[in-house]
Design a protein around this motif. Structure first.
Motif, PDB file in Angstrom:
ATOM      1  N   CYS A 214      52.689 -49.792 -40.563  1.00 24.65           N
ATOM      2  CA  CYS A 214      53.999 -49.611 -41.231  1.00 24.65           C
ATOM      3  C   CYS A 214      54.073 -48.625 -42.708  1.00 24.65           C
ATOM      4  CB  CYS A 214      54.426 -50.889 -41.849  1.00 24.65           C
ATOM      5  SG  CYS A 214      52.637 -51.697 -42.481  1.00 24.65           S
ATOM      6  N   PHE A 215      54.966 -47.559 -43.322  1.00 26.68           N
ATOM      7  CA  PHE A 215      54.789 -46.977 -44.154  1.00 26.68           C
ATOM      8  C   PHE A 215      55.727 -47.437 -45.175  1.00 26.68           C
ATOM      9  CE2 PHE A 215      53.357 -44.281 -40.475  1.00 26.68           C
ATOM     10  CZ  PHE A 215      52.775 -43.317 -41.340  1.00 26.68           C
ATOM     11  N   TYR A 229      54.011 -53.579 -34.779  1.00 23.91           N
ATOM     12  CA  TYR A 229      53.951 -54.501 -35.522  1.00 23.91           C
ATOM     13  C   TYR A 229      54.777 -55.773 -35.727  1.00 23.91           C
ATOM     14  CZ  TYR A 229      54.747 -54.802 -40.784  1.00 23.91           C
ATOM     15  OH  TYR A 229      54.897 -56.091 -42.116  1.00 23.91           O
ATOM     16  N   LEU A 230      56.050 -54.926 -35.403  1.00 23.91           N
ATOM     17  CA  LEU A 230      57.039 -56.123 -35.096  1.00 23.91           C
ATOM     18  C   LEU A 230      56.170 -57.996 -34.124  1.00 23.91           C
ATOM     19  CD1 LEU A 230      59.970 -54.560 -34.789  1.00 23.91           C
ATOM     20  CD2 LEU A 230      59.259 -55.575 -36.780  1.00 23.91           C
ATOM     21  N   GLU A 231      55.672 -56.927 -33.075  1.00 23.16           N
ATOM     22  CA  GLU A 231      55.081 -58.695 -32.433  1.00 23.16           C
ATOM     23  C   GLU A 231      54.038 -59.091 -32.732  1.00 23.16           C
ATOM     24  OE1 GLU A 231      53.887 -55.594 -28.868  1.00 23.16           O
ATOM     25  OE2 GLU A 231      55.935 -55.748 -27.953  1.00 23.16           O
ATOM     26  N   ILE A 232      52.534 -58.246 -33.319  1.00 22.52           N
ATOM     27  CA  ILE A 232      52.307 -58.574 -33.998  1.00 22.52           C
ATOM     28  C   ILE A 232      52.239 -59.816 -35.059  1.00 22.52           C
ATOM     29  CG2 ILE A 232      49.549 -58.508 -35.173  1.00 22.52           C
ATOM     30  CD1 ILE A 232      49.480 -55.696 -34.178  1.00 22.52           C
ATOM     31  N   GLU A 310      45.678 -54.058 -36.586  1.00 21.13           N
ATOM     32  CA  GLU A 310      45.815 -54.859 -35.208  1.00 21.13           C
ATOM     33  C   GLU A 310      44.498 -55.848 -34.867  1.00 21.13           C
ATOM     34  OE1 GLU A 310      41.425 -53.680 -32.600  1.00 21.13           O
ATOM     35  OE2 GLU A 310      41.669 -52.784 -34.726  1.00 21.13           O
ATOM     36  N   ASP A 311      45.678 -56.794 -33.759  1.00 23.14           N
ATOM     37  CA  ASP A 311      44.859 -58.283 -33.307  1.00 23.14           C
ATOM     38  C   ASP A 311      43.771 -58.437 -32.806  1.00 23.14           C
ATOM     39  OD1 ASP A 311      44.980 -60.841 -32.568  1.00 23.14           O
ATOM     40  OD2 ASP A 311      46.563 -60.251 -31.324  1.00 23.14           O
ATOM     41  N   ILE A 312      42.897 -58.990 -33.553  1.00 24.06           N
ATOM     42  CA  ILE A 312      41.290 -59.052 -33.534  1.00 24.06           C
ATOM     43  C   ILE A 312      41.468 -60.663 -32.839  1.00 24.06           C
ATOM     44  CG2 ILE A 312      40.790 -56.747 -34.757  1.00 24.06           C
ATOM     45  CD1 ILE A 312      39.555 -58.345 -37.050  1.00 24.06           C
TER      46      ILE A 312
END
Length: 997
Positions: A214-215, A229-232, A310-312
């Protein structure tokens, strides 16, 4: 442009020519006035028409150049022609007409130049060719007026030429400018296409990133974000648009449950703080929905920023688990080192010798007692020394008296035992010292060896306590009064699935899972593991004193699989594998019980012998697969029609039913009619509609017979009559059917003299090892009757067994098989079937010894095949008989395993050399998963007991392949070779080569 102007050029020339012709006086020669102008006018008219046709055509650059060159040449020639014509006219017309003619021609010249204005070279050339000669003629005419007119015309030509050049330069500049603008336009268009493609690739790359991106600008408004970004954060793409403020997006995240685990206001305060925005940061945030996100924040110029998300979650959990595992491993390693130190110190004080070898069979650990036992090999006792090297040093020093003179043979046998998963043996050492060697393989491929001085019982008990934990069987020590577990070994923890701490809080009663619900006495009890699985265990316990407490030590043998396998084999031994109906063995028991009940109650019952009409034709025409399907469907219909009455399959297409419904025999006849009615509709198998009917013979007890043998014989006689009277017949036994019995007695009579008359002969069927070579042959007796021809064994063997002539036949077969086998050029095994009657004779070992002696056949080449029926009457006597035969040096094979009682106790109790799987199970391989399971269970059970397995009745490559996959040792059947005579000593070799190929 020229396509529009050139036609005008030719039109001007036409008008100018006509105008000149009209002003000429009639005194001028017609040739000058009309002939020459007409030719020039014709050329102009033709070119005018050609250019009008070209007005709508498209030209390539090369074609356009050729048209321009042609136009310039024609214009020059036409103008030159007109000038010559005008100059000729000047010579013949009156002087007062020269000025008008000159002006007309000059105007035509100017018009022509104008028409060629977009082509300046042609325009200038036209004016020079047309205007210059006329002006020159006027200057030299001598007339003042004409001279003045010539000067003006020349000045006008100069002005027009300069104007044309000036306009042409402007035109050239305009064209160049237009060209540059067109080129810049093409470049801009190409740049726009490149930018569009780049934007598309950027958008594709952005939305296919594995991280969210995202900016945000300096006003905290979203510039762009990708799909990840939207899915996370579980955000709706329709709700998130460029230009949204960060606060609005945070509101959406809290509404979606994907916000950090902190109050929204606190999060906004932190997020909007200047230091957080202006500094690079890498943070890990746990969201309210359980996700863990790593955020990399990077500021941009103008107080904007870019961040990756990042989905970790899974990685974080894995890393945490690995960290915990690593810590546990480090703790375990430290504990193991401490334990190893304590173990090393402790091992040196124990009275038993102990040695540990790694997976490469190299010495890892040993104690002082072990070194004392093998003092002669002490120099080889070093860490990393291979076990074989230690043995070789001992052999060289004479440490093993039992190996003297056969060192390599002894070493090979010792290494073979050492490689076993577990073994125990006694070893003789120098100095007349004996020790017990106990070795077992560990889970990592290494081995642990214990050496115990077997002269000291207490030391052996101490070694048991030391090795309690290493025992592969579940073991525990329990308090004798409370049954509380006070010690357990690792095998128990692994087998029951509990941790050691959990087991030490339990009692023996808590391991149990209730009593057996059938009320029978068993040699095992039910227990439950931590996973809830119920297992069957046989427990052996011994009392002992444990740390001063009265206790007992127990060892558990898990017999679950053994019992399940035995139950499965027992069930299938009593049921037909194809139809799952009771088999002959089960029927015999049921018939005996029915007779006993009838004698006690004074009631009766009827036996129905059932045969499928023309079933052999179905097998021959459609194959065994279709035949098996017909038998299964026939069995199902018979069971439905029986309505609870007993139905069994005793072989082939033969079935037997028993009914005790009254009144008899009417109820039996009604049952037979009902069974026949069940076959009114054809049996459909794989698109074939097969009409099957029944023949049924009925005999009643006690009306028609007083014992089982007579009852079955009379029912069979009734069936025989029904089959001879036509398909679908039902017959009750009558006294008239005794004739059939008399015929059978005649067959019995002829059979008694068959041996003396030389009517019997032997055929041999090869038996092949799994690697392809023939190991032996089975001898099969045949009868060539002088009247009946070849009588199948299935007909005369039962007659011989009932009549008692089987003993004479058995003796002949045994002697003849031994004699023929002794004449073979290959030392192959010969297998001879022994009937139950022959086995029960007291002199069987005498007959075998006599056959071996007279034939000269080595005992190791003779194998006797017996069935489980020989064990039923007197197990003790059967054991003695088998041992007497084994003492002769022959082999014993258990034939037709799986069709009788199939008791595992027989395999364990008697010294069998081979087990033969019955052909009924082999025939179903590849078609029935149950048959494959049975074969696998039998092979696994036999191999576990060290007994090889032979499968008989192999007819297809598929059956052979499945048996090889299950590691069956030997095979026999039509696929290997059909029974045949072995004439001469070389036939055996020829037959062997045929079988292998």
């Amino acid at each position: 442009m020229l396509r529009k102007q050139v036609p005008v050029l030719y039109a001007v020339l036409l008008v100018d020519s006509i105008s000149v012709g009209l002003v000429l006086p009639t005194t001028v020669s017609p040739w000058l006035r009309f002939a020459l102008p007409t030719a020039l006018l014709a050329v102009c008219l033709v070119r005018l028409i050609q250019w009008l046709r070209l007005s709508g055509a498209d030209f390539s650059p090369e074609e356009a150049f050729r048209q321009l060159a042609r136009t310039r040449l024609v214009a020059v020639l036409l103008n030159a022609g007109f000038v010559l014509w005008i100059l000729a006219l000047f010579g013949v017309v009156d002087p007062e007409l020269r000025a008008p003619v000159a002006l007309l021609v000059f105007m035509g010249c100017v018009g022509t130049a104008y028409c060629l204005g977009s082509f300046p070279p042609a325009s200038l050339l036209t004016m020079l060719i047309a205007g210059a000669p006329i002006a020159t003629v006027l200057l030299i005419s001598g007339d003042g007026m004409m001279i003045s007119l010539g000067i003006n015309l020349l000045l006008l030509l100069v002005l027009l030429g300069r104007m044309i050049n000036t306009n042409f330069r402007s035109f050239v500049q305009l064209v160049q400018t237009h060209g540059r603008l067109a080129e810049e336009g093409e470049r801009a268009k190409a740049a726009e296409q490149t930018a569009t493609a780049f934007a598309e690739r950027f958008d594709t790359a952005l939305n296919n990133m594995s991280h969210g991106l995202c900016f945000f600008d300096e006003d905290q408004r979203l510039i762009v974000c990708n799909r990840q970004y939207l899915e996370i954060y579980d955000l709706d793409p329709e709700m998130v648009r460029p230009g949204m403020r960060l606060n609005d997006i945070v509101d959406l995240r809290y509404a979606a449950g994907s916000a950090p685990k902190m109050p929204k206001q606190d999060y906004l305060t932190w997020r909007n703080s200047a230091p957080v925005i202006a500094q690079q940061s890498d943070t890990t945030v746990e969201l309210t929905n359980g996700r863990i996100v790593r955020i990399r924040h990077r500021p941009m110029e103008g107080n904007g920023w870019v961040a990756t998300h990042e989905d970790i979650t899974e990685r974080h959990r894995t890393e945490a688990a690995l960290a915990e595992a690593k810590a546990a491993a480090e703790r375990a390693e430290a504990a193991a080192r401490a334990a190893h130190t304590h173990l090393t110190d402790a091992l040196d004080v124990v009275p038993e010798g102990l040695a540990v070898f790694d997976k490469d069979d190299r010495l890892v650990l040993w104690n002082r007692q072990y070194a004392e036992f093998y003092a002669a090999s002490e120099e080889a006792l070093a860490a990393g020394t291979p076990f074989e090297s230690i043995l070789r040093v001992g052999l060289a020093r004479g440490q093993y008296p039992e190996a003297a003179g056969r060192e390599e043979e002894w070493l090979a046998a010792r290494m073979a035992r050492h490689m076993l998963p577990r073994h125990t043996h006694e070893q003789h050492l120098a100095g007349d010292r004996w020790i017990r060697v106990e070795e077992r393989r560990t889970a990592d491929g290494g081995s642990i060896g214990v050496r115990i001085d077997i002269t000291d019982l207490k030391r052996r008990e101490a070694s048991f306590r030391l090795l309690f934990e290493e025992n592969p069987l579940p073991m525990w020590v329990a308090d004798s009064k409370t049954r509380q577990l006070i010690a357990v070994n690792g095998a128990m923890c692994r087998h029951y699935g509990y941790r050691r701490e959990e087991l030490l809080l339990m009692t023996e009663q808590q391991l149990r899972c209730g009593e057996l619900d059938d009320g029978s006495e068993r040699d095992f009890e039910l227990q439950r593991t931590a996973s809830g699985e119920v297992i069957q265990v046989a427990i052996e316990s011994r009392p002992l004193v444990y740390h001063g407490r009265a206790a007992h030590v127990s060892v558990a043998f898990d017999v679950t699989e053994r019992n399940r396998t035995q139950e499965k084999i027992g069930y299938l031994a009593r049921h037909d594998a194809l139809t799952e109906l009771p088999n002959r063995t089960a029927f015999d028991r049921h018939l005996a019980d029915a007779i006993d009940r009838a004698l006690v109650t004074g009631s009766g019952f009827a036996v129905l012998c059932i045969d499928l009409d023309h079933f052999k034709e179905i097998n021959d025409q459609f194959g065994h697969a279709i035949g098996d399907a017909v038998l299964r469907e026939a069995s199902r219909r018979l069971q439905e029609a029986a309505q609870g009455s007993y139905v069994a399959r005793i072989g082939g297409d033969e079935f037997i039913g028993i009914t005790d419904h009254l009144p008899l025999p009417a109820s039996a006849e009604l049952l037979a009619t009902r069974m026949r009615a069940a076959f009114e509709h054809p049996i459909e198998v794989e698109g074939h509609a097969l009409n099957v009917d029944l023949c049924i013979g009925v005999a009643a007890f006690p009306r028609d017979a007083q014992d089982a043998v007579s009852l079955l014989a009379n029912a069979d006689a009734a069936l025989y009559r029904a089959k001879h009277e036509g398909r679908g017949a039902i017959r009750l036994f009558t006294s008239a059917m005794d004739q059939q019995l008399r015929e059978r007695r005649a067959l019995e009579h002829d059979l008694r003299f068959a041996v003396e008359r030389g009517e019997l002969f032997l055929e041999y069927q090869p038996q092949q090892h799994r690697d392809g070579h023939v190991t032996g042959y089975e001898a099969l007796v045949r009868w060539r009757h002088p009247v009946r021809g070849i009588v199948p064994p299935g007909e005369f063997i039962p007659v011989a067994e009932r009549s008692g002539s089987i003993a004479q036949i058995d003796d002949w077969v045994l002697m003849e098989a031994c004699k023929e086998a002794a004449s073979w050029d290959q030392p192959l095994r010969v297998a001879v079937n022994v009937s139950a009657a022959q086995f029960r004779r007291d002199n069987l070992d005498v007959q075998v010894r006599k056959a071996l002696r007279e034939s000269g056949l080595p005992p190791s080449r003779l194998e006797l095949e017996i069935t489980e029926g020989v064990f039923i009457d007197d197990i003790a006597r059967a054991g003695k008989a088998i041992q007497a035969l084994k003492n002769l040096g022959i082999s014993i094979a258990l034939d037709d395993f799986g069709t009788g009682y199939s008791s595992l106790s027989y395999i364990e109790a008697f010294p069998l050399d081979r087990i033969k799987i019955d052909r009924s199970f082999v025939a179903r391989l590849g078609q029935s998963a149950r048959s494959l399971a049975i074969v696998r269970a039998v092979i696994g059970l036999a191999h576990g007991l060290g007994v090889p397995v032979l499968a008989e009745g192999i007819e297809t490559e598929a059956q052979m392949s499945l048996l090889l996959q299950q590691r069956c040792d030997e095979m026999q059947g039509y696929l290997i070779g059909r029974p045949g005579a072995l004439a001469g000593t070389n036939t055996g070799k020829a037959l062997r080569l045929r079988v292998v190929s």
